[in-house]
Design a protein around this motif. Structure first.
Motif, short mmCIF file in Angstrom:
data_model
loop_
_atom_site.label_atom_id
_atom_site.label_comp_id
_atom_site.label_asym_id
_atom_site.label_seq_id
_atom_site.Cartn_x
_atom_site.Cartn_y
_atom_site.Cartn_z
N TYR A 1 12.69 118.85 51.36
CA TYR A 1 12.16 117.78 50.52
C TYR A 1 11.06 118.34 49.61
CZ TYR A 1 9.52 113.68 49.05
OH TYR A 1 8.87 112.73 48.30
N CYS A 2 10.13 119.10 50.20
CA CYS A 2 9.01 119.66 49.43
C CYS A 2 9.52 120.51 48.28
CB CYS A 2 8.10 120.51 50.32
SG CYS A 2 7.24 119.55 51.57
N LEU A 3 10.57 121.31 48.54
CA LEU A 3 11.08 122.19 47.50
C LEU A 3 11.76 121.39 46.39
CD1 LEU A 3 12.46 125.35 49.35
CD2 LEU A 3 10.14 124.80 48.64
N ILE A 4 12.51 120.36 46.78
CA ILE A 4 13.21 119.55 45.77
C ILE A 4 12.19 118.91 44.82
CG2 ILE A 4 14.57 117.44 45.42
CD1 ILE A 4 16.00 118.11 48.11
N LYS A 5 11.15 118.31 45.40
CA LYS A 5 10.17 117.62 44.56
C LYS A 5 9.31 118.61 43.76
CE LYS A 5 11.50 113.57 45.73
NZ LYS A 5 12.18 112.69 44.79
N SER A 6 9.01 119.76 44.36
CA SER A 6 8.26 120.79 43.62
C SER A 6 9.06 121.20 42.39
CB SER A 6 8.04 122.05 44.46
OG SER A 6 7.36 121.76 45.62
N GLU A 7 10.35 121.36 42.60
CA GLU A 7 11.20 121.81 41.50
C GLU A 7 11.26 120.74 40.41
OE1 GLU A 7 15.24 122.63 42.46
OE2 GLU A 7 15.42 124.18 40.91
N ASP A 8 11.34 119.47 40.84
CA ASP A 8 11.30 118.37 39.86
C ASP A 8 10.05 118.47 39.00
OD1 ASP A 8 13.61 117.40 40.91
OD2 ASP A 8 12.71 115.66 41.92
N SER A 9 8.91 118.72 39.66
CA SER A 9 7.65 118.80 38.92
C SER A 9 7.64 119.99 37.97
CB SER A 9 6.46 118.88 39.88
OG SER A 9 6.20 117.59 40.40
N LEU A 10 8.14 121.11 38.47
CA LEU A 10 8.18 122.31 37.64
C LEU A 10 9.00 122.05 36.37
CD1 LEU A 10 6.83 124.93 38.20
CD2 LEU A 10 8.87 125.72 39.40
N HIS A 11 10.14 121.37 36.51
CA HIS A 11 10.97 121.08 35.35
C HIS A 11 10.32 120.03 34.44
CE1 HIS A 11 14.48 123.58 36.09
NE2 HIS A 11 14.31 123.33 37.38
N ALA A 12 9.59 119.09 35.07
CA ALA A 12 8.90 118.09 34.24
C ALA A 12 7.81 118.76 33.40
CB ALA A 12 8.27 117.02 35.13
N ILE A 13 7.20 119.79 33.96
CA ILE A 13 6.13 120.49 33.22
C ILE A 13 6.73 121.31 32.07
CG2 ILE A 13 4.43 122.36 33.38
CD1 ILE A 13 3.99 121.36 36.36
N SER A 14 7.79 122.06 32.35
CA SER A 14 8.32 122.96 31.32
C SER A 14 9.31 122.24 30.40
CB SER A 14 9.01 124.15 31.97
OG SER A 14 10.22 123.71 32.58
N GLY A 15 9.86 121.12 30.84
CA GLY A 15 10.83 120.39 30.01
C GLY A 15 12.24 120.96 30.09
#
Lengths: 476, 326
Positions: free
Chosen positions: B240-254
């Motif tokens: 779960y932590c990795l999935i949401k971290s990745e979501d945030s990473l993509h939200a930051i970089s677009g």
């Protein structure tokens, strides 16, 4: 009645809340009646509650040399100072006049120097001022305004009149405490704010942002606050103002000059900056222009400023009107540029670089307060009547060695405000720093920082030296 | 957003999460030792081993006892990862970005710090250690709730979540690892009621016991590991932590999911995919402890890449002053 207000005695000083013993001024009757109606010990409880609020808010100052996370909690007294509407009208018009004159003076000093040529101020006084920055000669800040943000220190003495004590025209601090003190007071005495018509101070950040935006011709300029960092004693204020204005708080290392324009480093590359509210001293702004020993600062910033690519508030060079020896000439300056009499008088000031003044000062050291012309925060100050013979002798030696660096003023019987001591009120000496903004027009914040000397009998109100703060209520 | 500001928000959240998890470490060990059969000695050494600060501990304290270990993990200002140090660092980071976070967030960090500082300087009796650890968890949750409720869910918030969840993934893996170090009195005890009690204590300290029961019904070591490593909906599970971290990473970089624009996205995407398309068998065939150890290494490399990609001060190439024709 838990607190015997009829026993409070101004003891011959001008008291901001009492006309005479047991006799409140019209504006403070309501407040004192409220205090009197509180049950035994309640006032002390509210003082403690206010201190808890301050602790939880993390309101701090003075970062240097303390072991407890570097900060000290802001000392605060819950008895407010009350300023009547008519007093405030007088103060406000005096400050507007002074702000306009100061700016005309600074602009003249860095251009034609008519005031020097006409012999109103001695040449050497300006050229020997540490606040006079040669690299600023010929600069043209937007609309010719140099000082956009000033804090003008006022005192009131036994004759009941206000006098200007100092003009802080470099990077005046303290306004965050004005904003936060009001928040604390609203939580402490909500019922009093319902009963009184106190003029709000919350509009300051909006006015400040408008002032800063007015320095750029762009419709939506990027404004930032430049701070020396978390270790600066006023960091709390820098972050609070940035937060309330919704602008970025940057350190020098966040900025870089690219092709003549200032940019900040962001997670998505660099972004252009248009207006900088700088809270670092002018001589640390740019190592290429001023001190090349400085590791602070942004190389190339002054060059960008000179080209009009970025605006600075305050403009570098405003320190010349902050010099305590130049201060002595402000009444003449007002007269010279505006052809008006000063609305707010100066405190009589002896400039030690003047031979006759110096002789008088050295003879009357036991009656005078001596101040270094380029110090702030109460450092380098000698209060004659409270000093030892040895301290006075040391002071005389310093004056003779470097007369330009000293001025002297009579020891003033500063007005007092009742202050909570244990469970009763005692008079303590205060001063007042209102804040003045100059963008398209002059704006004076209705309120200000009332600093109080918490030690009995003390005249030193600086927070670095045992001073505290009070909320200032300007009535409408 | 300024790189420096992003970095402070990221670390603010990592430190708060770390403090919470240290409270959980201590709690799991307290729970485990309370259940030990009479006559067995308490095991505190393993706890220090799981934090990775073993050397610094033995250098200064020598023997691991309940008192020394709790002091070290909770109140030792010289241990950079103690709860006290975490709160000090979190507060300093919050102070440097006060203009970006909400006033409510700042006041919560400040209050949290004052609570921890007071406890650390007063000292805690074994009676109120439990209450204090519960306080630490509650204050961390409060901070998280305030962050979600008062800060715009934009770039800054994503850096906050990224920091928090990368930290949490690492710490959940370490909580799971405590059981590896915690020796059973005898090998014969594996799978006994006593073993089961230990596994439930472990789940409890990850606040996972109830959610685990809803999914699996009864305790088995394999299911516990499956739940804490591979569950995609339990918020303290590693996946779960990795999935949401990745979501945030993509939200930051677009950039889009399933692709990468930078090293951080590449490393995190691969690590997440490994859990997405693997089962427990794949993960722990070489041993659970070995898997967790390798995972922690990979996660550190993700953290390094986040730093290099977004937070490190990079030179901006410029032609400073005078070079431009006038």
């Amino acid at each position: 009645m838990s607190i015997r207000f009829s026993h409070y005695d101004p003891e011959g000083y001008y008291d901001e809340l009492y006309e005479e013993k047991g006799q409140p001024r019209p504006g403070s009757t309501l407040l004192l009646r409220k205090f009197a109606s509180l049950p035994e010990g309640e006032l002390k409880k509210r003082q403690e509650a206010a201190e808890r609020v301050i602790l939880n808010m993390g309101m701090t100052f003075g970062v240097y040399g303390s072991d407890d996370g570097h900060e000290q909690i802001f000392p605060f007294d819950i008895v407010p100072r009350i300023v009547s509407a008519s007093d405030w009208e007088h103060i406000e018009s005096g400050l507007r006049q002074r702000m306009r004159a100061l700016n005309l003076f600074i602009d003249d000093v860095y251009h034609d120097q008519k005031i020097l040529k006409n012999g109103v101020i001695p040449n050497e006084l300006i050229y020997s001022s540490k606040g006079f920055l040669q690299p600023c000669m010929g600069l043209n800040p937007p609309r010719g305004i140099w000082c956009h943000i000033a804090g003008i220190d006022l005192v009131r003495i036994s004759d009941g009149r206000y006098y200007v004590l100092e003009d802080n025209t470099r990077c005046p601090s303290g306004v965050a405490y004005v904003l936060e003190a009001r928040q604390v007071m609203k939580r402490t005495f909500p019922e009093l704010f319902e009963a009184y018509r106190v003029r709000p101070v919350d509009g300051y950040p909006i006015q400040l942002l408008e002032t800063l935006r007015s320095l750029s011709d762009l419709p939506d300029p990027t404004v930032v606050i430049l701070t020396p960092g978390t270790f600066n004693s006023a960091y709390y204020e820098h972050s609070l103002l940035a937060q309330k204005m919704g602008v970025e708080l940057v350190e020098a290392s966040d900025l870089v000059v690219v092709d003549g324009s200032v940019h900040m480093r962001t997670t998505k590359g660099s972004q252009r900056v248009d207006v900088i509210y700088r809270r670092i001293n002018a001589d640390y702004l740019d190592p290429l222009a001023f001190r090349n020993d400085s590791v602070l600062g942004v190389p190339g910033l002054m060059d960008s400023y000179k080209r009009g690519r970025v605006a600075l508030a305050n403009a570098p060079g405003t320190g010349v009107s902050d010099d305590k020896a130049v201060y002595a000439y402000i009444p003449k300056i007002i007269n010279y540029y505006l052809a008006e009499e000063p609305i707010l008088a100066n405190v009589p000031t002896y400039v030690c670089s003047d031979r006759r003044d110096r002789a008088y000062v050295l003879e009357h050291l036991d009656q005078l307060v001596v101040k270094a012309t380029n110090e702030a925060g109460g450092y380098g100050m000698m209060i004659g009547p409270h000093a030892s013979t040895q301290e006075r002798a040391d002071c005389a030696r310093r004056i003779e060695a470097d007369p330009r660096n000293y001025i002297a003023q009579p020891t003033l019987a500063l007005s007092r405000v009742p202050t909570l001591v244990d469970d009763h009120l005692e008079g303590r000496h205060v001063d007042l720093r209102p804040y003045v903004l100059y963008g398209r027009d002059v704006y004076v914040l209705p309120g200000g920082m009332t600093r109080v000397a918490l030690r009995k009998g003390s005249l030193v109100v600086n927070s670095s030296q045992g001073g505290g703060n009070k909320d200032t209520w300007v009535l409408s | 957003m300024l790189s420096r500001v992003a970095s402070s928000i990221y670390w603010l959240n990592r430190y708060i999460e770390r403090a919470e998890n240290y409270a959980r470490f201590i709690e799991v060990n307290l729970n485990l030792t309370l259940d030990l059969p009479r006559g067995t000695t308490e095991q505190w050494e393993p706890l220090v081993a799981t934090t990775g600060d073993h050397e610094s501990f033995t250098g200064r304290y020598g023997k691991a006892t309940k008192e020394t270990v709790i002091q070290f993990l909770l109140a030792d200002a010289e241990n950079a990862n103690s709860i006290l140090s975490c709160l000090l660092a979190a507060r300093e980071n919050a102070r440097s970005v006060r203009e970006v976070i909400s006033t409510d967030m700042w006041e919560q960090v400040n209050r949290f710090y004052l609570i921890v500082r007071a406890a650390a300087s007063k000292g805690l009796s074994s009676q109120n250690v439990h209450a204090f650890l519960a306080d630490v968890k509650a204050n961390s949750h409060l901070f998280l709730g305030i962050t979600d409720a008062t800060m715009s869910h934009g770039e800054g918030w994503h850096f906050a979540r990224l920091g928090r969840l990368l930290e949490r993934a690492d710490k959940t893996s370490r909580i799971l690892d405590v059981k590896y170090f915690m020796l059973l009195p005898t090998v014969a005890e594996v799978g006994t009621p006593f073993d089961i009690i230990q596994w439930s204590a472990l789940l409890k300290s990850a606040s996972a016991l109830e959610m685990y029961y809803k999914r699996f019904g009864r305790i088995s070591p394999d299911d516990v590991a499956t739940f804490l490593i591979l569950d995609s909906t339990f918020p303290r599970a590693i996946r779960y932590c990795l999935i949401k971290s990745e979501d945030s990473l993509h939200a930051i970089s677009g950039s889009e999911h399933g692709s990468y624009q930078n090293l951080a996205e590449k490393r995190l995407g691969r690590l997440r995919a490994e859990l997405d398309f693997g089962d427990l068998e794949d993960c722990v065939s070489g041993g659970l402890h070995e898997f967790l150890d390798r995972f922690q290494g990979e996660l550190n490399r993700v953290g390094d890449a986040v730093f290099d990609t977004f937070l490190a001060p990079r030179p901006i190439h410029s032609t400073i002053t005078g070079a431009e024709a006038q």
